[in-house]
Design a protein around this motif. Structure first.
Motif, mmCIF file in Angstrom:
data_model
loop_
_atom_site.group_PDB
_atom_site.id
_atom_site.type_symbol
_atom_site.label_atom_id
_atom_site.label_comp_id
_atom_site.label_asym_id
_atom_site.label_seq_id
_atom_site.Cartn_x
_atom_site.Cartn_y
_atom_site.Cartn_z
ATOM 1 N N ARG A 151 69.417 83.440 19.827
ATOM 2 C CA ARG A 151 67.978 83.561 20.038
ATOM 3 C C ARG A 151 67.617 84.966 20.524
ATOM 4 N NH1 ARG A 151 64.861 79.001 20.287
ATOM 5 N NH2 ARG A 151 63.492 80.011 21.806
ATOM 6 N N ALA A 178 67.407 87.259 17.592
ATOM 7 C CA ALA A 178 66.268 87.024 16.706
ATOM 8 C C ALA A 178 64.931 87.388 17.323
ATOM 9 C CB ALA A 178 66.243 85.542 16.303
ATOM 10 N N GLU A 179 64.846 87.382 18.621
ATOM 11 C CA GLU A 179 63.570 87.574 19.311
ATOM 12 C C GLU A 179 62.887 88.873 18.885
ATOM 13 O OE1 GLU A 179 60.576 86.219 21.278
ATOM 14 O OE2 GLU A 179 62.455 85.184 21.736
ATOM 15 N N CYS A 227 61.496 88.704 13.643
ATOM 16 C CA CYS A 227 61.314 87.786 12.513
ATOM 17 C C CYS A 227 59.912 87.852 11.921
ATOM 18 C CB CYS A 227 61.615 86.361 12.951
ATOM 19 S SG CYS A 227 63.305 86.136 13.546
ATOM 20 N N ASP A 247 58.718 82.068 10.908
ATOM 21 C CA ASP A 247 59.234 81.237 11.994
ATOM 22 C C ASP A 247 60.676 80.827 11.706
ATOM 23 O OD1 ASP A 247 56.813 81.463 13.229
ATOM 24 O OD2 ASP A 247 56.175 79.388 12.885
ATOM 25 N N ARG A 252 57.877 83.121 15.155
ATOM 26 C CA ARG A 252 58.262 82.499 16.424
ATOM 27 C C ARG A 252 59.604 81.803 16.274
ATOM 28 N NH1 ARG A 252 52.398 79.613 17.767
ATOM 29 N NH2 ARG A 252 51.210 81.569 18.034
ATOM 30 N N LEU A 253 60.300 81.652 17.396
ATOM 31 C CA LEU A 253 61.553 80.908 17.404
ATOM 32 C C LEU A 253 61.229 79.462 17.735
ATOM 33 C CD1 LEU A 253 63.908 83.459 19.190
ATOM 34 C CD2 LEU A 253 63.213 83.324 16.798
#
Length: 438
Positions: free
Chosen positions: A115, A118-119, A122, A125, A431-432
């Motif tokens: 996470r 990825a933050e 991206c 989503d 968003r994650l």
């Protein structure tokens, strides 16, 4: 006179693909959510109003089978490049597989590392699968509680040493654990005893080394364990049409077993495999098998079409079919590839949307995704279904310009992709995602 609400965005199309079919409609968006679906003639009031005319309006695709590989193998693919390609292909939500990154997503610490990588990177989503490997049963419930969408396991060698397969008894233990908290297990199903070392470097030798019987035996094993444990199980990247009848019986018997296939199995065949860009596991089979996969999809036994985007560096694709990495890069091309073949077989756009958006969202229970529905996120795609283009690898956005579709003419062009009502080209606003609180 009734005062109409002011919305952030109004998009009109004569070919809006809605849950009840394709029809003219106007879609209103406010604060990133769909607030109304009204007749095409309703002008409404919005700060931005668009009329697509005969360009179709689709819900954003949901791709539940993507290997991003970051961190650890970011030179193969990363979050920035993969999600850029996804957006260009009309995919607004993807779920990242727990391997080929380092570390693999098999415990809470590894999920945190994933996470963090990825933050902020991206364009769409992104959610995450967890992994089930030998010895990590104690980590499954904690990963579930942290919001992974389910757990991937292999019945045969995964191709990377840090993500080993499960034996039959290890699968039973993992399935029982996952069933105990209502989770989902997703399975790469090939029987290791039925696989062989290729007898040569050409495609026929590679294909013979991974026969359809290997898939069928593993699928039968998964079905047996699903019946025993009560787990909800999903068969990944189904390539062998010989499995459709056993899946149909399991579903008729009330077992919670589903299956997906991929664009390359529906659009390519063994005779097309001229380079290692076509190599994947399980393999692309013959034309008759492809026809039967389409029948399984049309019947509903196979519910989802997702890419299994599994890239690597060009160097790993330069070997022959015995030695090259097995994975196909198609994240940007899945929609036009499937639509090209689907329309030739008499299928319509609502069917493609069901296979590539609605059903994957339902499989993983991704909240507020999968359809143009009031209350859902305004993830939308302007898609010109009659335009054609020739695939130029240099125009693709995934990290390396390697694809088996190079030079092919496909039908269907993604004009614009909106994520929560904002064009994805405006910057990385993805968003994650996690599952909804339990």
């Amino acid at each position: 006179m009734t005062r109409l609400p002011v919305n952030d965005l109004l998009i009109r199309s004569r070919r809006a693909v809605l849950p009840d079919g394709e029809r003219p409609a106007a879609v209103s968006v406010r604060d990133g959510r769909i607030t109304a679906i009204s007749p095409y003639s309703d002008a409404g009031q919005a700060s931005t109003s668009l009329d697509l005319g005969d360009v179709a309006l689709l819900p954003g695709l949901v791709d539940t089978h993507v290997h991003i590989n970051e961190p650890g193998r970011t030179e193969w693919e990363g979050f920035a490049t993969a999600t850029h390609a996804a957006a260009a292909g009309g995919v607004t939500t993807l779920i990242d597989m727990p391997l080929n990154s380092l570390p693999p997503t098999v415990d809470p610490g590894a999920l945190a590392v994933k996470r963090q990588a990825a933050e902020g990177a991206c364009a769409v989503d992104v959610g995450f699968w967890g992994g089930a490997i030998p010895g990590n049963v104690p980590s499954l419930r904690p990963l579930h509680d942290l919001g992974v969408f389910g757990f991937k396991c292999f019945t045969s060698d995964s191709g990377v040493p840090e993500f080993p397969p499960l034996t039959f008894e290890e699968m039973r233990s993992a399935f029982r654990a996952i069933a105990s908290f209502g989770g989902l297990v997703i399975v790469h199903a090939e029987d290791p005893a039925s696989l062989a070392v290729p007898a040569g470097g050409d495609y026929p030798a590679f294909l013979a080394s991974r026969p359809a019987s290997a898939e069928r035996r593993a699928v039968e094993q998964v079905i047996r364990l699903a019946g025993e444990t009560g787990v909800r199980a999903h068969i990944l990247h189904l390539s062998a049409a010989d499995c459709v009848d056993v899946l149909a019986k399991a579903q008729a018997d009330g077992l919670r077993v589903t299956a997906e296939t991929c664009p390359h199995y529906l659009t390519l065949c063994a005779g097309d495999a001229l380079s290692a860009a076509f190599k994947c596991c399980p393999p692309i089979r013959d034309e008759a098998n492809r026809d039967r996969l389409w029948q399984g999809l049309a019947s509903g036994v196979i519910s989802c079409v997702v890419t299994d985007h599994s890239p690597c560096t060009p160097e790993l694709k330069r070997g022959d079919f015995a030695t090259a990495w097995g994975g196909i890069s198609s994240l940007q091309l899945g929609l036009p590839a499937v639509w090209t073949a689907a329309r030739e077989r008499g299928h319509d756009l609502p069917s493609v949307v069901r296979w590539m958006s609605e059903a994957p969202a339902a499989l993983a229970a991704v909240p507020r995704k999968g359809g143009i529905v009031v209350g859902n996120d305004a993830d939308l795609v302007a898609f010109a279904p009659d335009e054609t283009f020739t695939v130029d690898p240099a125009a693709l956005h995934h990290r390396h310009p390697v694809t088996p579709y190079a030079g092919r003419t496909l039908t269907g062009v993604v004009r614009t992709t909106w994520l929560r009502g904002t064009p994805t080209e405006d910057g990385p606003a993805g968003r994650l995602l996690t599952t909804e609180p339990r």
